[in-house]
Design a protein around this motif. Sequence first.
Motif, PDB file in Angstrom:
ATOM      1  N   SER A  61      45.579  18.948  54.282  1.00 20.52           N
ATOM      2  CA  SER A  61      46.244  19.815  53.297  1.00 20.52           C
ATOM      3  C   SER A  61      45.562  20.394  52.341  1.00 20.52           C
ATOM      4  CB  SER A  61      47.393  18.981  52.616  1.00 20.52           C
ATOM      5  OG  SER A  61      48.176  18.456  53.526  1.00 20.52           O
ATOM      6  N   LEU A  62      44.497  19.359  51.835  1.00 20.95           N
ATOM      7  CA  LEU A  62      43.569  20.168  50.795  1.00 20.95           C
ATOM      8  C   LEU A  62      42.765  21.121  51.155  1.00 20.95           C
ATOM      9  CD1 LEU A  62      42.698  16.659  48.850  1.00 20.95           C
ATOM     10  CD2 LEU A  62      44.070  18.432  48.031  1.00 20.95           C
ATOM     11  N   HIS A  63      42.201  20.772  52.430  1.00 23.44           N
ATOM     12  CA  HIS A  63      41.269  21.809  53.054  1.00 23.44           C
ATOM     13  C   HIS A  63      41.866  23.197  53.517  1.00 23.44           C
ATOM     14  CE1 HIS A  63      38.493  18.300  54.922  1.00 23.44           C
ATOM     15  NE2 HIS A  63      38.677  18.420  53.564  1.00 23.44           N
ATOM     16  N   ALA A  64      43.225  23.096  53.812  1.00 20.31           N
ATOM     17  CA  ALA A  64      43.994  24.321  54.262  1.00 20.31           C
ATOM     18  C   ALA A  64      44.254  25.204  52.930  1.00 20.31           C
ATOM     19  CB  ALA A  64      45.390  23.982  54.851  1.00 20.31           C
ATOM     20  N   HIS A  65      44.604  24.588  51.740  1.00 15.33           N
ATOM     21  CA  HIS A  65      44.847  24.900  50.544  1.00 15.33           C
ATOM     22  C   HIS A  65      43.524  25.817  49.908  1.00 15.33           C
ATOM     23  CE1 HIS A  65      46.075  25.711  46.620  1.00 15.33           C
ATOM     24  NE2 HIS A  65      45.101  25.070  46.015  1.00 15.33           N
ATOM     25  N   TRP A  66      42.403  24.859  50.209  1.00 14.33           N
ATOM     26  CA  TRP A  66      40.933  25.379  49.648  1.00 14.33           C
ATOM     27  C   TRP A  66      40.636  26.806  50.224  1.00 14.33           C
ATOM     28  CZ3 TRP A  66      38.717  19.834  49.344  1.00 14.33           C
ATOM     29  CH2 TRP A  66      39.228  19.162  48.195  1.00 14.33           C
ATOM     30  N   PHE A  67      40.869  26.550  51.815  1.00 13.08           N
ATOM     31  CA  PHE A  67      40.527  27.575  52.357  1.00 13.08           C
ATOM     32  C   PHE A  67      41.361  29.022  52.275  1.00 13.08           C
ATOM     33  CE2 PHE A  67      39.965  30.092  56.617  1.00 13.08           C
ATOM     34  CZ  PHE A  67      38.660  30.507  56.582  1.00 13.08           C
ATOM     35  N   TYR A  68      42.560  28.835  52.118  1.00 13.60           N
ATOM     36  CA  TYR A  68      43.492  29.860  51.708  1.00 13.60           C
ATOM     37  C   TYR A  68      42.936  30.281  50.225  1.00 13.60           C
ATOM     38  CZ  TYR A  68      47.939  31.927  50.122  1.00 13.60           C
ATOM     39  OH  TYR A  68      48.642  33.037  49.879  1.00 13.60           O
ATOM     40  N   SER A  69      42.651  29.494  49.364  1.00 14.45           N
ATOM     41  CA  SER A  69      42.166  30.119  48.274  1.00 14.45           C
ATOM     42  C   SER A  69      40.729  30.986  48.391  1.00 14.45           C
ATOM     43  CB  SER A  69      41.805  29.038  47.086  1.00 14.45           C
ATOM     44  OG  SER A  69      43.132  28.205  46.857  1.00 14.45           O
ATOM     45  N   TYR A  70      39.922  30.554  49.257  1.00 15.39           N
ATOM     46  CA  TYR A  70      38.758  31.298  49.578  1.00 15.39           C
ATOM     47  C   TYR A  70      38.950  32.580  50.108  1.00 15.39           C
ATOM     48  CZ  TYR A  70      34.599  32.315  52.458  1.00 15.39           C
ATOM     49  OH  TYR A  70      33.517  33.194  52.892  1.00 15.39           O
ATOM     50  N   VAL A  71      39.978  32.506  51.180  1.00 17.85           N
ATOM     51  CA  VAL A  71      40.121  33.807  51.844  1.00 17.85           C
ATOM     52  C   VAL A  71      40.707  34.873  50.665  1.00 17.85           C
ATOM     53  CG1 VAL A  71      41.782  34.966  53.378  1.00 17.85           C
ATOM     54  CG2 VAL A  71      40.355  32.919  54.149  1.00 17.85           C
ATOM     55  N   ASN A  72      41.655  34.383  49.832  1.00 21.19           N
ATOM     56  CA  ASN A  72      42.285  35.333  48.872  1.00 21.19           C
ATOM     57  C   ASN A  72      41.071  35.759  47.784  1.00 21.19           C
ATOM     58  OD1 ASN A  72      44.871  35.216  49.885  1.00 21.19           O
ATOM     59  ND2 ASN A  72      45.444  33.464  48.582  1.00 21.19           N
ATOM     60  N   GLN A  73      40.156  34.889  47.447  1.00 28.70           N
ATOM     61  CA  GLN A  73      39.073  35.308  46.649  1.00 28.70           C
ATOM     62  C   GLN A  73      38.153  36.326  47.306  1.00 28.70           C
ATOM     63  OE1 GLN A  73      35.806  33.022  46.683  1.00 28.70           O
ATOM     64  NE2 GLN A  73      35.327  32.909  44.133  1.00 28.70           N
ATOM     65  N   GLN A  74      37.955  36.093  48.430  1.00 28.95           N
ATOM     66  CA  GLN A  74      37.065  37.102  49.291  1.00 28.95           C
ATOM     67  C   GLN A  74      37.757  38.417  49.592  1.00 28.95           C
ATOM     68  OE1 GLN A  74      33.831  36.583  50.157  1.00 28.95           O
ATOM     69  NE2 GLN A  74      34.349  34.789  48.696  1.00 28.95           N
ATOM     70  N   ILE A  75      38.886  38.447  49.690  1.00 28.01           N
ATOM     71  CA  ILE A  75      39.841  39.575  49.728  1.00 28.01           C
ATOM     72  C   ILE A  75      39.935  40.369  48.547  1.00 28.01           C
ATOM     73  CG2 ILE A  75      42.014  40.719  50.065  1.00 28.01           C
ATOM     74  CD1 ILE A  75      42.787  38.337  52.142  1.00 28.01           C
ATOM     75  N   ARG A  76      40.086  39.707  47.305  1.00 28.97           N
ATOM     76  CA  ARG A  76      39.858  40.327  45.888  1.00 28.97           C
ATOM     77  C   ARG A  76      38.515  40.951  45.518  1.00 28.97           C
ATOM     78  NH1 ARG A  76      37.955  38.443  41.547  1.00 28.97           N
ATOM     79  NH2 ARG A  76      37.966  35.955  42.395  1.00 28.97           N
ATOM     80  N   LEU A  77      37.473  40.006  46.069  1.00 27.43           N
ATOM     81  CA  LEU A  77      35.923  40.531  45.792  1.00 27.43           C
ATOM     82  C   LEU A  77      35.935  41.814  46.594  1.00 27.43           C
ATOM     83  CD1 LEU A  77      34.262  37.082  45.686  1.00 27.43           C
ATOM     84  CD2 LEU A  77      34.696  38.545  43.511  1.00 27.43           C
ATOM     85  N   TYR A  78      36.469  41.689  47.760  1.00 29.65           N
ATOM     86  CA  TYR A  78      36.252  43.200  48.553  1.00 29.65           C
ATOM     87  C   TYR A  78      36.903  44.233  48.115  1.00 29.65           C
ATOM     88  CZ  TYR A  78      36.367  46.142  52.892  1.00 29.65           C
ATOM     89  OH  TYR A  78      36.411  47.200  53.731  1.00 29.65           O
ATOM     90  N   LYS A  79      38.023  44.354  47.779  1.00 28.25           N
ATOM     91  CA  LYS A  79      38.826  45.335  47.061  1.00 28.25           C
ATOM     92  C   LYS A  79      38.020  45.668  45.778  1.00 28.25           C
ATOM     93  CE  LYS A  79      43.344  44.109  49.065  1.00 28.25           C
ATOM     94  NZ  LYS A  79      44.754  43.621  48.433  1.00 28.25           N
ATOM     95  N   GLU A  80      37.341  44.857  45.027  1.00 33.17           N
ATOM     96  CA  GLU A  80      36.725  45.228  43.881  1.00 33.17           C
ATOM     97  C   GLU A  80      35.537  45.888  43.893  1.00 33.17           C
ATOM     98  OE1 GLU A  80      36.069  41.620  41.571  1.00 33.17           O
ATOM     99  OE2 GLU A  80      38.234  41.460  40.993  1.00 33.17           O
ATOM    100  N   ARG A  81      34.855  45.629  45.161  1.00 31.01           N
ATOM    101  CA  ARG A  81      33.561  46.293  45.546  1.00 31.01           C
ATOM    102  C   ARG A  81      34.078  47.715  46.042  1.00 31.01           C
ATOM    103  NH1 ARG A  81      31.968  41.298  47.974  1.00 31.01           N
ATOM    104  NH2 ARG A  81      32.850  41.837  49.681  1.00 31.01           N
ATOM    105  N   LYS A  82      35.081  47.756  46.804  1.00 34.54           N
ATOM    106  CA  LYS A  82      35.577  49.224  47.342  1.00 34.54           C
ATOM    107  C   LYS A  82      35.763  49.753  46.174  1.00 34.54           C
ATOM    108  CE  LYS A  82      35.124  48.947  51.613  1.00 34.54           C
ATOM    109  NZ  LYS A  82      33.921  50.168  52.360  1.00 34.54           N
TER     110      LYS A  82
END
Length: 235
Positions: free
Chosen positions: A208-229
């Motif tokens: 459960s913790l791993h799934a939560h952390w990976f979900y947070s990581y994916v959201n972080q990467q999406i946010r950083l990608y949008k900021e770069r764009k």
Amino acid sequence: MSTLESLARWANDSERYQEVYMTGGILAFFFLVCMLTSDRKQRAWSITAVSAGGCFMGAVFLAFELGWDFHFREKLAECSGTSRYVTVWFRIVCVLDILLGLVFYSEHLHPLTSWFHHFAYFLLCNWLVDIGEGYCVFFTICCLEELPTFILALGSIWKSLRSDFWFGITFFILRICLHTYLTFQAFTSASDDPRMNIVKFNFGLTMSLHAHWFYSYVNQQIRLYKERKDKESKS
């Protein structure tokens, strides 16, 4: 048994010498780091790097011993020499990280990832090593999942080594895919050993913790990608 007899029995146990050597090695490494840098964050992450690196290398060695076959069977529900060393190593690091952190980097001791995590895993490692020869092999195989932690630690110590890509890839392969497989193996095991209940609880919680952390990581990467764009479109 008197206190003196207990101490004598402890001192005559060869495994205790191994624990002393491990503790001494970790302390020597840490104080070497302290001589090289005064940055408290680097000092904190150096212990994480030592912990994750040691556990991962031990897990790889054990995986070769098992022929990279992680299908649940009786020999996974025991303690081998390698798995015992890795479990003891992790137990020592949990204690040292808290003790050293209180003195050298107290602001980097997080309530969940430091205090709660280390206390919980200290108890788990004690159970694995000291109570009825627990499931050290199963635990050590899970230490393959320490590779993304090692990558994260290196990137936190030296910014030039930071790689969100490799952290994400190794996290997905090891902490999602491998851990899902091992969790399935645990929950579908036909073993009637009552210790399996503790193993199943631990796998369910960590999955459960791993799934939560990976979900947070994916959201972080999406946010950083949008900021770069957005920056590229404005430039």
